[in-house]
Structure formats: structure tokens, C-alpha cells
Write an enzyme that holds these catalytic residues in place. Sequence first.
Site, mmCIF file in Angstrom:
data_model
loop_
_atom_site.group_PDB
_atom_site.id
_atom_site.type_symbol
_atom_site.label_atom_id
_atom_site.label_comp_id
_atom_site.label_asym_id
_atom_site.label_seq_id
_atom_site.Cartn_x
_atom_site.Cartn_y
_atom_site.Cartn_z
ATOM 1 N N GLU A 48 0.775 -1.177 -0.264
ATOM 2 C CA GLU A 48 -0.199 -0.017 0.211
ATOM 3 C C GLU A 48 0.733 1.199 0.109
ATOM 4 O O GLU A 48 0.860 2.303 -0.413
ATOM 5 C CB GLU A 48 -0.987 0.379 1.248
ATOM 6 C CG GLU A 48 -1.525 -1.421 1.384
ATOM 7 C CD GLU A 48 -1.173 -2.434 2.080
ATOM 8 O OE1 GLU A 48 0.014 -2.659 1.909
ATOM 9 O OE2 GLU A 48 -1.823 -2.926 2.835
ATOM 10 N N CYS A 101 -0.647 0.002 7.686
ATOM 11 C CA CYS A 101 -0.914 0.601 6.570
ATOM 12 C C CYS A 101 -2.665 0.697 6.530
ATOM 13 O O CYS A 101 -3.447 2.194 5.826
ATOM 14 C CB CYS A 101 -1.343 -0.700 5.531
ATOM 15 S SG CYS A 101 0.347 -0.970 4.878
ATOM 16 N N GLU A 153 16.610 -32.313 1.370
ATOM 17 C CA GLU A 153 16.515 -32.953 0.371
ATOM 18 C C GLU A 153 17.013 -34.415 0.398
ATOM 19 O O GLU A 153 17.322 -35.009 -0.658
ATOM 20 C CB GLU A 153 17.711 -31.681 -0.762
ATOM 21 C CG GLU A 153 16.824 -30.852 -1.349
ATOM 22 C CD GLU A 153 17.672 -30.065 -1.572
ATOM 23 O OE1 GLU A 153 19.181 -30.585 -2.222
ATOM 24 O OE2 GLU A 153 17.934 -28.470 -3.056
ATOM 25 N N GLY A 189 18.802 -37.905 3.099
ATOM 26 C CA GLY A 189 18.647 -38.669 2.632
ATOM 27 C C GLY A 189 17.292 -39.772 2.619
ATOM 28 O O GLY A 189 15.967 -38.901 3.797
ATOM 29 N N LEU A 207 15.843 -39.677 6.840
ATOM 30 C CA LEU A 207 15.169 -38.584 6.784
ATOM 31 C C LEU A 207 14.216 -38.130 5.977
ATOM 32 O O LEU A 207 12.796 -38.205 6.875
ATOM 33 C CB LEU A 207 16.470 -36.770 6.897
ATOM 34 C CG LEU A 207 15.492 -35.549 7.046
ATOM 35 C CD1 LEU A 207 14.775 -36.209 8.788
ATOM 36 C CD2 LEU A 207 16.252 -34.305 6.735
HETATM 37 C C1 AOF Z 1 0.694 -4.870 4.146
HETATM 38 N N1 AOF Z 1 1.094 -5.292 3.395
HETATM 39 O O1 AOF Z 1 2.081 -5.475 1.413
HETATM 40 C C2 AOF Z 1 2.241 -7.134 3.509
HETATM 41 C C3 AOF Z 1 1.925 -7.015 5.237
HETATM 42 O O2 AOF Z 1 7.573 -6.434 9.979
HETATM 43 P P1 AOF Z 1 6.940 -5.413 9.413
HETATM 44 O O3 AOF Z 1 6.006 -4.397 9.893
HETATM 45 O O4 AOF Z 1 7.010 -5.925 7.820
HETATM 46 O O5 AOF Z 1 4.890 -6.572 8.879
HETATM 47 C C4 AOF Z 1 5.032 -7.748 8.878
HETATM 48 C C5 AOF Z 1 3.655 -8.148 8.039
HETATM 49 O O6 AOF Z 1 2.786 -7.426 7.800
HETATM 50 C C6 AOF Z 1 2.751 -10.069 7.692
HETATM 51 O O7 AOF Z 1 3.835 -10.581 8.882
HETATM 52 C C7 AOF Z 1 1.745 -9.325 7.524
HETATM 53 O O8 AOF Z 1 0.856 -10.016 8.857
HETATM 54 C C8 AOF Z 1 2.347 -8.015 7.027
HETATM 55 N N2 AOF Z 1 2.222 -7.623 5.537
HETATM 56 N N3 AOF Z 1 0.314 -6.372 5.366
HETATM 57 O O9 AOF Z 1 -0.048 -4.382 5.003
HETATM 58 C C9 AOF Z 1 2.222 -5.858 2.825
HETATM 59 N N4 AOF Z 1 3.529 -7.241 3.837
HETATM 60 ZN ZN ZN Z 2 0.960 -2.841 6.050
#
Ligand code: AOF
Ligand code: ZN
Length: 343
Positions: free
Chosen positions: A54, A92, A286, A288, A291
Site C-alpha cells: 500500500e 497500512c 532434499e 536422504g 530423513l
Molecule cells: C500489508 N501490506 O504489503 C504486507 C503486509 O514487519 P512488518 O512491519 O513488515 O510487518 C509484517 C507483517 O505485515 C506480516 O507478517 C503480515 O502480517 C503483514 N504484511 N501487510 O498491509 C503488505 N507485506
Molecule cells: Zn502494512
Amino acid sequence: MEYANFIARCIEIARRGEYFVAPNPMVGAVLVRNSDEQVLAEGWHEKYGEGHAEVNCFRHLEMSSYRDVEMSECTLFVSLEPCSHYGKTPPCAKLIIEKGLGRVVVGMLDPNPLVAGKGVQMLREAGIEVVVGMMEQECRELNKRFLCLHEKHRPYVVLKWAQTADGFIDRKRTMDNGQWTKGTHLNSALAISTPETKKLVHKMRAENMAIMVGTNTVLLDNPRLLNTHWEGRNPIRVTLDRHNCIPADARIFSDGIETIVYRDRTDWPYVVSDLAARNIHSILVEGGTTLLEHILQTGIWDEIHVEVAPELTIGDGVKAPQIALPETYEEVDGHRLFVKKNE
Ligand code: AOF
Ligand code: ZN
């Protein structure tokens, strides 16, 4: 306005972050003007720790001739629920509210407990119309690894091996009193993969955050487990060493990449729970056979990729794990690539 088409576009651009955002999800955002369905800006999560989709979408808008558009007459499409938490970046959802968006269409909710519906709730409380659940299955497939970590509290598990037409993954080999010298192979592993299929193996190494082999493979092959034939990062290396017999100069400890060794507890349920605690969302195993068979017995796996060389037979050797292969396969360099899902 055909919402699904714009979410499909979000998924498409989200994939540009594929090799760079783990353990975060891949996310795409598209801003559209309602009156004529004009796409005004796009953005995607490009790199772990950096701006979310965003943020990048609004940044691109600012650089465009549409920067003064009336936001209340626009729709923001996002493949994943906008976040509500202060992480490496501010929420966001807060940014979207400040921008004054009229409507937000969300592909799927974010299962991360820090978000989990709170992003959508913030938007709605601010009076924004929010539509949730669009192309949901495709959004889930896009982020199956991230979803696995948050929903099942373990990494997404991909098992992979190559076998001869008569079902062997290697010839029988022995350690020379458990001794080898750095960089030399006493009796090298049977080479099954072709140049093209080897590239695909490295692609899998790039797609998964971690890579694992058992003790015997480390001792016999002395592998580095790097991704040298595909873009993106090297995976974190994982192995087992119950009897403390992996020497400190093994190549699995070289190259400055993290290596995790399980010594005391080596059962798969424990290993995956520990990997999840380290925020590792996916692992490629991968070999062997010992595992792989242990993992198959636990049922804790998601995909199996088997490469079969239909014209190579060796008569005797180390047996590949015995599984029923699917009927369909992809052919590369004359080899058959089977993918089996745990469904
Ligand atoms: C969004 N838009 O493009 C993504 C989201 O460590 P941070 O601040 O980058 O937060 C990571 C978390 O944010 C991730 O675990 C997921 O819940 C969310 N990712 N959220 O609004 C994005 N990549
Ligand atoms: Zn975000």
C-alpha cells in the site's frame, strides 16, 4: 467494476517480491478511479523490512500525474488485508484512512495475530466501505507458506528427491572411517539431475526459507546447499546431528550463511515447531531416504517433488522413499517431474 480482475492484477505484481520478502507475505495493491476504472497507481511489497504494498502504491501515485485525484472516488485493491500494527512500518490501514479512500477491496484476511481482522475493522470504523474475500483461493495459493506458518504454526514442508527408473536415489556408499577432507569426495554421489532440472532445484531453494538434509548426506556428500543457479537468497541450512559426528569444517557451515543443527531432539514434530518459533515459513528437505521416510511417517509435509530419470537404472543402491506417484508429470530434459500434494 469487475473486482476479481483487479485482485488478479494485485496477485500478479505481488509475485515480483517472491524471492525477497520472506517470511513476510507477497502483497500487491492497485489504486483505481471509480468513474472510468482507470488504474492510477500500483505497488507491491518489494523487500523484507521495507515498505508494504500500500505504501509503495501511494508513493507511485505521488510521482504520477494523478497525484491530486479525489481519493474518496477511488477504490484500493489489496491482495491481503492492510495491516493494523506498528511493525517495521506504520499500519497500512492508518495510511489508507489518512488518504481518504472511498472503498477498499481485500483479497483475504491476514492470519497474522497482530492483524487478523483488525485492519479491516479500522477501515470500517473510519467509514470506508470494505469488501473482503475476492479471488481468495488464488490469494491463499500465493502465500501458502506464510499462511502455513500462521495457521498451522509450522513451516510449509516441501520434500524433494531424484530417483532412477528402478527407484534408487543413490548408489550404496560407505564412509571411509567417517573421515573426509574438505572439498573432496571419497566416492561421489550418483548424479541424476540434468542441467535444466538442477536449475529448478535451485529455484526451489530460492522459494523456501530453509533447506535441510540428514546427517548421512552431510557426511557423505559434504554439500553447501546454496542457491547458485537462481535469483534470490540462499536458504538457511538445517541438519540433524544426534551423535555429534559432523565435523566443524563441513561445508554446511561455510559461506557465512546461518546453519541450524538439531542434536538433542531430532524428531520432526519438534523440528518444525522450533523452526516456526524462529519465524521460518518454509523448508525444502532434499534427503536422504532415512530423513524423508521419518517425515513421511509423521504426515507433516505439504508437497513432494520427485524427479525420475526414465532411462537410468543401477540395479542396486539406496532405495528412494516408496510413495505412489501422481499420474501426471512435467517433462524437462527427458526427465519426469512429479508433484504430489498432501491434501
Ligand atoms: C500489508 N501490506 O504489503 C504486507 C503486509 O514487519 P512488518 O512491519 O513488515 O510487518 C509484517 C507483517 O505485515 C506480516 O507478517 C503480515 O502480517 C503483514 N504484511 N501487510 O498491509 C503488505 N507485506
Ligand atoms: Zn502494512
